[in-house]
Design an enzyme around this catalytic site. Structure first.
Site, PDB file in Angstrom:
ATOM      1  N   ARG A  82       0.885  -1.179   0.000  1.00 30.81           N
ATOM      2  CA  ARG A  82       0.000   0.000   0.000  1.00 30.81           C
ATOM      3  C   ARG A  82       0.912   1.215   0.000  1.00 30.81           C
ATOM      4  NH1 ARG A  82      -5.231   1.369   3.636  1.00 30.81           N
ATOM      5  NH2 ARG A  82      -6.063   0.038   2.007  1.00 30.81           N
ATOM      6  N   HIS A 128      -7.568   1.077  -6.197  1.00 27.24           N
ATOM      7  CA  HIS A 128      -7.736   0.155  -5.063  1.00 27.24           C
ATOM      8  C   HIS A 128      -8.403  -1.133  -5.579  1.00 27.24           C
ATOM      9  CE1 HIS A 128      -7.817  -1.262  -1.095  1.00 27.24           C
ATOM     10  NE2 HIS A 128      -8.709  -0.479  -0.533  1.00 27.24           N
ATOM     11  N   GLN A 159     -10.160  -3.903  -3.311  1.00 30.63           N
ATOM     12  CA  GLN A 159     -11.455  -3.462  -2.779  1.00 30.63           C
ATOM     13  C   GLN A 159     -12.577  -3.740  -3.773  1.00 30.63           C
ATOM     14  OE1 GLN A 159     -12.230  -1.894   0.343  1.00 30.63           O
ATOM     15  NE2 GLN A 159     -14.209  -2.547  -0.421  1.00 30.63           N
ATOM     16  N   ASP A 198     -17.583   7.130  -0.630  1.00 33.67           N
ATOM     17  CA  ASP A 198     -16.264   6.959  -0.008  1.00 33.67           C
ATOM     18  C   ASP A 198     -15.954   8.266   0.722  1.00 33.67           C
ATOM     19  OD1 ASP A 198     -13.774   6.018   0.741  1.00 33.67           O
ATOM     20  OD2 ASP A 198     -12.845   6.241  -1.240  1.00 33.67           O
ATOM     21  N   CYS A 235     -16.326   1.435   1.012  1.00 34.31           N
ATOM     22  CA  CYS A 235     -15.152   0.591   1.269  1.00 34.31           C
ATOM     23  C   CYS A 235     -14.717   0.655   2.733  1.00 34.31           C
ATOM     24  CB  CYS A 235     -14.011   0.966   0.337  1.00 34.31           C
ATOM     25  SG  CYS A 235     -13.334   2.613   0.635  1.00 34.31           S
ATOM     26  N   ARG A 255     -13.393  -8.837   1.552  1.00 33.89           N
ATOM     27  CA  ARG A 255     -11.992  -8.556   1.265  1.00 33.89           C
ATOM     28  C   ARG A 255     -11.168  -9.827   1.487  1.00 33.89           C
ATOM     29  NH1 ARG A 255     -10.034  -3.346   1.598  1.00 33.89           N
ATOM     30  NH2 ARG A 255      -8.131  -4.309   0.797  1.00 33.89           N
TER      31      ARG A 255
HETATM   32  N1   CP Z   1     -11.163  -0.319   2.649  1.00 34.55           N
HETATM   33  C1   CP Z   1      -9.880  -0.365   3.050  1.00 34.55           C
HETATM   34  O1   CP Z   1      -8.961  -0.596   2.269  1.00 34.55           O
HETATM   35  O2   CP Z   1      -9.718  -0.164   4.385  1.00 34.55           O
HETATM   36  P1   CP Z   1      -8.332   0.033   5.168  1.00 34.55           P
HETATM   37  O3   CP Z   1      -7.809   1.380   4.811  1.00 34.55           O
HETATM   38  O4   CP Z   1      -8.711  -0.081   6.609  1.00 34.55           O
HETATM   39  O5   CP Z   1      -7.382  -1.053   4.752  1.00 34.55           O
HETATM   40  N1  NVA Z   2     -10.176   6.791  -0.862  1.00 38.26           N
HETATM   41  C1  NVA Z   2      -9.713   6.298   0.412  1.00 38.26           C
HETATM   42  C2  NVA Z   2      -9.879   4.818   0.509  1.00 38.26           C
HETATM   43  C3  NVA Z   2      -9.461   4.202   1.821  1.00 38.26           C
HETATM   44  C4  NVA Z   2      -9.580   2.711   1.841  1.00 38.26           C
HETATM   45  C5  NVA Z   2      -8.256   6.692   0.615  1.00 38.26           C
HETATM   46  O1  NVA Z   2      -7.458   6.539  -0.319  1.00 38.26           O
HETATM   47  O2  NVA Z   2      -7.914   7.173   1.702  1.00 38.26           O
END
Ligand code: CP
Ligand code: NVA
Length: 308
Positions: free
Chosen positions: A107, A134, A137, A225, A266, A294
């Site tokens: 990530r 993502h 997700q 989101d 998400c 997930r």
């Molecule tokens: N939806 C998601 O990726 O959550 P986290 O940021 O908690 O991993």
């Molecule tokens: N759009 C959000 C998603 C988190 C899972 C971010 O990137 O922070």
């Protein structure tokens, strides 16, 4: 070797295979909280590195649990604690990690980091979120939709709010799984044309509709989101909130969508901002299934990565 970098970079038939495999993995568990005793252990004696340059709850826990249930072990690494955060190149990090571990999930911020990692790693690399996408997700979201409503092909998905990284992966999925997407949000936060173009080039209808009530008419799925993503400057928070307030998903909007429309997010959610608690905890919301999925989707993704 299969990397899972993005939905638009993964073969359509592979994506369908992953969803079907995830369904089978979930069914085999028959609702048990832990792995079934007869689970296959495709990661037996294997080590998976989980690298986080941003915070995470779901991605971290679901990958960690998934790897263990498949017989493997994990090493959770924070980017800032690694030499990666102190000047070592991504390419060198990828080469070294490939000598120790069997798979890398990362990530990160810039998608160029993910690309460079995958170019130089000799083990599969999985995208656990970048500023621009993502994909894990959205695989879970497709699985969740199909569990509740059957095939997602030809359905109408409505994205409310910021045309961000998760929205981008939804647009990729629209092209690959064959559904239509309506974006409703302020013009300043439209999704990039590259993402819209991908779905359109695949023959799907992508509509930009500024009126959220018009946008949700006939929706099969309404998605929200956060209004401020992890890569957004905190200083932009107030400006973003002011622009996005008309796009809150609340009871009135879900009524306009119709009682058969599902709601997804998400997570993490900001109750009372992009979505109200009434909607999150209401009958149309499938957010907890979405979070659970997930785990199943990523087990199927890891299996596919190993098959390559
Ligand atoms: N939806 C998601 O990726 O959550 P986290 O940021 O908690 O991993
Ligand atoms: N759009 C959000 C998603 C988190 C899972 C971010 O990137 O922070």
């Amino acid at each position: 070797m299969n990397h899972f970098l993005d939905i638009h970079k993964t073969d359509k038939s592979a994506l369908r295979g992953i969803i079907d495999d995830a369904k089978a993995i979930k069914t085999a568990r028959a609702g048990r909280p832990k792995a079934a005793p007869d689970d296959e252990l495709p990661l037996k004696d294997r080590m998976v590195a989980l690298i986080f340059e941003k915070p995470s709850t779901r991605t971290r826990v679901s990958f960690d649990v998934g790897v263990r249930q498949m017989g493997g072990q994990t090493m959770v690494l924070s980017g800032s604690d690694m030499q990666l955060g102190h000047g070592e190149t991504i390419a060198d990090t990828a080469r070294v990690l490939s000598r120790y571990v069997d798979m890398i999930m990362i990530r990160t911020f810039d998608e160029a980091v993910l690309e460079e990692m995958s170019e130089h790693a000799t083990v599969p690399v999985i995208n656990g979120l970048t500023d621009r996408s993502h994909p894990c997700q959205i695989m879970a979201d497709v699985l969740t939709f199909e569990e509740h409503r059957g095939a997602i092909a030809d359905r109408k998905v409505v994205w409310c709010g910021d045309g961000n990284n998760v929205c981008a992966s939804f647009l990729h999925a629209a092209g690959q799984f064959g559904f239509d997407l309506t974006f409703t949000g302020p013009v300043q936060l439209d999704p990039e044309m590259e993402f819209v173009g991908f779905a359109r080039n695949a023959g799907r209808t992508v509509t930009i509709e500024r009126d959220p009530f018009k946008a949700v008419e006939g929706a099969d799925l309404v998605v929200a989101d956060t209004w401020v993503s992890m890569h957004d400057a905190q200083s932009a928070k107030e400006r973003r909130h002011n622009m996005l307030r008309p796009y809150q998903v609340n009871d009135r909007l879900m009524q306009a969508a119709g009682k058969d429309a599902l709601f997804m997010h998400c997570l993490p959610a900001h109750r009372g901002e992009e979505v109200t608690s009434e909607v999150m905890d209401g009958p149309q919301s499938v957010i907890w299934d979405e979070a659970e999925n997930r785990l199943h989707a990523q087990k199927a993704i890891m299996r596919w990565c190993l098959e390559g």
